[in-house]
Design a protein around this motif. Structure first.
Motif, PDB file in Angstrom:
ATOM      1  N   ARG A  50       0.871  -1.307  -0.178  1.00  0.00           N
ATOM      2  CA  ARG A  50      -0.093   0.025  -0.121  1.00  0.00           C
ATOM      3  C   ARG A  50       0.851   1.272   0.074  1.00  0.00           C
ATOM      4  O   ARG A  50       0.560   2.328  -0.761  1.00  0.00           O
ATOM      5  N   THR A  51       2.389   1.262   0.859  1.00  0.00           N
ATOM      6  CA  THR A  51       2.940   2.530   0.925  1.00  0.00           C
ATOM      7  C   THR A  51       3.353   2.666  -0.360  1.00  0.00           C
ATOM      8  O   THR A  51       3.707   3.685  -1.054  1.00  0.00           O
ATOM      9  N   TYR A  54       1.158   4.103  -2.813  1.00  0.00           N
ATOM     10  CA  TYR A  54       0.662   5.415  -2.728  1.00  0.00           C
ATOM     11  C   TYR A  54       1.679   6.359  -3.253  1.00  0.00           C
ATOM     12  O   TYR A  54       1.719   7.481  -3.699  1.00  0.00           O
TER      13      TYR A  54
END
Length: 73
Positions: A50-51, A54
């Motif tokens: 997810r990091t 993003y």
């Protein structure tokens, strides 16, 4: 009217490279989100995916904002 073909070719080349890089970066973001969903469905941790996704999306937005800045200023 005289066309500077070298400058036109240079602009074409740079825009082609930047476009491919931006699409690739966005694709990495989408792939990261898909890995995050797969890891979450298997009960694993998906924070890194997810990091990374993003971060890819943020870099895409920064590149678009920089392009708009170059056009406006």
């Amino acid at each position: 009217m005289k066309i500077d073909w070298a400058a036109l070719g240079s602009v074409f080349g740079v825009s082609l490279v930047v476009t491919v890089a931006l699409v690739g970066l966005f694709t990495l973001g989408v792939a990261g989100l898909s890995k995050q969903e797969a890891a979450a469905s298997q009960g694993g941790s998906a924070g890194l995916a997810r990091t990374g996704a993003y971060a890819c999306f943020a870099l895409c937005a920064a590149a678009v904002a920089f392009g708009i800045y170059l056009i406006v200023v």
